[in-house]
Design a protein around this motif. Sequence first.
Motif, short mmCIF file in Angstrom:
data_model
loop_
_atom_site.label_atom_id
_atom_site.label_comp_id
_atom_site.label_asym_id
_atom_site.label_seq_id
_atom_site.Cartn_x
_atom_site.Cartn_y
_atom_site.Cartn_z
N LYS A 1 0.82 -1.21 0.00
CA LYS A 1 0.00 0.00 0.00
C LYS A 1 0.86 1.26 0.00
N ILE A 2 0.23 2.38 -0.32
CA ILE A 2 0.83 3.71 -0.15
C ILE A 2 0.17 4.34 1.06
N VAL A 3 0.97 4.68 2.06
CA VAL A 3 0.48 5.34 3.26
C VAL A 3 1.18 6.69 3.36
N THR A 4 0.42 7.73 3.67
CA THR A 4 1.02 9.05 3.77
C THR A 4 0.82 9.65 5.15
N LEU A 5 1.83 10.40 5.59
CA LEU A 5 1.75 11.21 6.81
C LEU A 5 1.70 12.67 6.38
N ILE A 6 0.68 13.37 6.82
CA ILE A 6 0.47 14.76 6.42
C ILE A 6 0.47 15.65 7.66
N GLY A 7 1.02 16.83 7.51
CA GLY A 7 1.00 17.79 8.61
C GLY A 7 1.89 18.97 8.30
N ALA A 8 1.75 20.01 9.07
CA ALA A 8 2.56 21.20 8.90
C ALA A 8 3.98 20.95 9.40
N ASN A 9 4.88 21.91 9.18
CA ASN A 9 6.22 21.83 9.74
C ASN A 9 6.14 21.66 11.25
N GLY A 10 6.96 20.76 11.78
CA GLY A 10 6.97 20.55 13.22
C GLY A 10 5.92 19.58 13.73
N ALA A 11 5.17 18.96 12.80
CA ALA A 11 4.10 18.04 13.22
C ALA A 11 4.64 16.70 13.70
N GLY A 12 5.89 16.36 13.31
CA GLY A 12 6.47 15.08 13.72
C GLY A 12 6.59 14.07 12.60
N LYS A 13 6.30 14.49 11.38
CA LYS A 13 6.32 13.56 10.24
C LYS A 13 7.73 13.02 9.97
N SER A 14 8.68 13.93 9.79
CA SER A 14 10.05 13.52 9.48
C SER A 14 10.68 12.77 10.65
N SER A 15 10.37 13.18 11.87
CA SER A 15 10.89 12.48 13.05
C SER A 15 10.43 11.03 13.07
N THR A 16 9.19 10.80 12.61
CA THR A 16 8.66 9.44 12.59
C THR A 16 9.43 8.56 11.61
N ILE A 17 9.62 9.04 10.37
CA ILE A 17 10.31 8.15 9.42
C ILE A 17 11.81 8.08 9.69
N ARG A 18 12.38 9.13 10.28
CA ARG A 18 13.78 9.05 10.67
C ARG A 18 13.98 8.01 11.77
N SER A 19 12.97 7.84 12.62
CA SER A 19 13.04 6.80 13.65
C SER A 19 13.00 5.41 13.01
N ILE A 20 12.14 5.25 12.01
CA ILE A 20 12.07 3.97 11.30
C ILE A 20 13.41 3.67 10.63
N ALA A 21 14.05 4.70 10.07
CA ALA A 21 15.31 4.52 9.34
C ALA A 21 16.52 4.34 10.25
N GLY A 22 16.32 4.45 11.55
CA GLY A 22 17.44 4.27 12.48
C GLY A 22 18.28 5.51 12.67
N LEU A 23 17.74 6.68 12.32
CA LEU A 23 18.51 7.92 12.38
C LEU A 23 18.22 8.73 13.64
N VAL A 24 17.32 8.24 14.49
CA VAL A 24 16.97 8.94 15.73
C VAL A 24 17.23 8.01 16.90
N ARG A 25 18.01 8.47 17.83
CA ARG A 25 18.37 7.65 18.98
C ARG A 25 17.44 7.88 20.17
N SER A 26 16.98 9.13 20.34
CA SER A 26 16.17 9.47 21.51
C SER A 26 14.70 9.16 21.25
#
Length: 239
Positions: free
Chosen positions: A28-53
């Motif tokens: 499927k195609i799943v999208t995360l939508i939101g304004a700047n600072g909504a947490g979208k990029s933080s979510t996928i960076r966590s999946i990618a292993g780029l966020v430690r905290s």
Amino acid sequence: MLKIEELHVYYGGIHAVKGISLHIPKGKIVTLIGANGAGKSSTIRSIAGLVRSAKGKILYTSNEGVEENILGKTPEFIVKKGIAMSPEGRRILPHLTVEENLLLGAYIRDDKEGIEKDMDHVYSLFPRLRERAWQKGGTLSGGEQQMLAVGRALMSRPDLVMMDEPSLGLAPMLVKEVFDIIREINAQGKTVLLVEQNAFAALKVAHHAYILEVGSIVLSGPGEDLLKNPRVKEAYLGG
């Protein structure tokens, strides 16, 4: 394919993602939508292993049917599991050629014939990259750099492709082209997780969508349904 359970992400004293849970079904195609600072990029960076905290669970089920929590694993581990990301801002290497940038996407692989086959596949998706194979990445247009970033992600032969703001800064005609390619990648069997501020384009292409506001999910549902939602229309689609 991938489930997030009670994910929290912190940057110092900032609580960027506040216990979100979501599901990305295979194919499927799943999208995360939101304004700047909504947490979208933080979510996928966590999946990618780029966020430690971060804390919570990111449960990934491989093609063999094995489920494991990948939260906190290294980016290399994540890529080997079959997850690749095209990052916000493209992040191509400007001093390397198009072909060298693409080969970097296959750094975990050693199957030469398979790499050559996938290179041809990327060039079939993006004919302009074939025309510019020996051109330096930094001399490409913005749209061509975005194509290169997506192509590089595909070179690891992932099952799940994550795209962070693929339409950012592109002309409307190129935005349509990028979303046509997203549909084609999905039609060829890839699962896609899409982070976008262009809510209209993202909802049109997505099977399912999540709306994030200040680190929390406030709405979710099929993309077509959210396109008709009065709250979404007012906040993200210009009324």
